[in-house]
Design a protein around this motif. Structure first.
Motif: not given
Ligand code: GLU
Length: 306
Positions: A83-106
């Motif tokens: 599962i860790w190939k598809r999802v990380g395990r670091e705190p996001s430091g961003n709102p739970f529904n943020s789109l921006t972080q997802l964009e730059y982390e591909r």
């Protein structure tokens, strides 16, 4: 020395009274806006089978993101470290529904507890089970030893109708190739999963295997090996309470998962699971009275992981 958990819960209930009704009930899911902010319940489930409760501890509420913990446990049990190939395990430091972080982390979500990560977990489950949401429901029934746990269909529908941001997140991940099922399937399943209704006592019992190194305390059934249970507790501690997990660790000092329904499930490894519910949320999305109640709990019992 044995701890008077009942006495402590009653003391906590009194001390948090001034906070009850002060937070804001989540309104972006219209059905949740109907819930009174004046509820408060707390339940302790000890590994030796003792239970303690105050207030609305037996009243059902919308578990919302607390279900992300159980979906993750089920996916981890089935797929292991893949599962860790598809999802990380670091705190996001961003709102739970943020789109921006997802964009730059591909399209690879920071962790399984932000919405993007929970959608990926749901997608993983959909490859293993006919319906991911039903698999999570059945898993929670089994863990709580309560066959009557159900989806709240009104809450699920209400979220599905307003899930524009979650749809956007899912489409972005689809574009990056990190969602294998159709977006609609994953969103509908995710909304139903979040709409599972349970009480504090049921959630505390359901979470107790995580306090017991991955084994259900009353049946002896192994859900996860102790190393995997340790890892899930670690992800809860670092990522389980939105983007204030650091402050939560500072104040409470326990692995925990919260939800916008106002529930928080916390684990005292080796001893118990404790769940609190009060629907008024603080600015980070955690139950205002709930965080204070857990802070008082670890202070009064001297039970934290630190
Ligand atoms: N179903 C909610 C959402 O996706 C869960 C949010 C939460 O409890 O954190 O927005």
């Amino acid at each position: 020395m044995s701890i008077d958990y009942q006495g402590i819960l009653e003391k906590i209930q009194q001390e948090v009274q001034p906070l009850i009704g002060q937070g804001k009930v989540a309104t972006y899911i219209p059905e949740l806006a109907k819930v009174s902010p004046h509820h408060f319940g707390m339940a302790v489930y000890c590994l030796d089978g003792r239970r303690f409760a105050v207030g609305d501890a037996f009243q059902k509420f919308s578990t919302q993101s607390v279900t992300k913990l159980f979906a993750l446990a089920l996916a981890f049990e089935r797929e292991g470290d893949a599962i860790w190939k598809r999802v990380g395990r670091e705190p996001s430091g961003n709102p739970f529904n943020s789109l921006t972080q997802l964009e730059y982390e591909r399209g690879v979500p920071r962790n399984p507890f932000i919405n993007a990560g929970a959608l990926v977990i749901n997608d993983i489950l959909a490859q293993r089970f006919v319906q991911a949401d039903v698999a999570v429901l059945q898993f929670m029934r089994q863990l709580a030893d309560q066959p009557k746990i159900e989806f709240d269909r009104a809450v699920a529908l209400s979220e599905q109708k307003h899930a524009h941001r979650n749809n956007a997140i899912a489409h972005l991940m689809k574009d990056f190739g990190n969602l294998h099922n159709p977006v609609d399937t994953v969103i509908d399943s995710y909304c139903r999963q979040c709409a599972i209704s349970m009480s504090c006592m049921e959630l505390a019992q359901a979470g107790s295997f995580l306090a017991n190194h991955g084994t259900i305390p009353w049946s002896g059934q192994v859900i996860l090996d102790s190393s995997s249970a340790k890892r899930l507790n670690a992800v809860m501690l670092t990522c389980g309470t939105y983007d204030v997990a650091g402050d939560f660790a500072f104040r409470v000092g326990l692995p925990a998962k919260s939800g916008v329904g106002g529930g928080i499930l916390a684990i005292v490894p080796g001893e118990l699971a404790v769940c609190v519910w009060s629907p008024g949320l603080d600015s980070a999305g955690n139950s205002l009275a709930g965080v204070m109640a857990l802070e008082l709990f670890t202070t009064m019992t001297a039970r934290s992981i630190f």
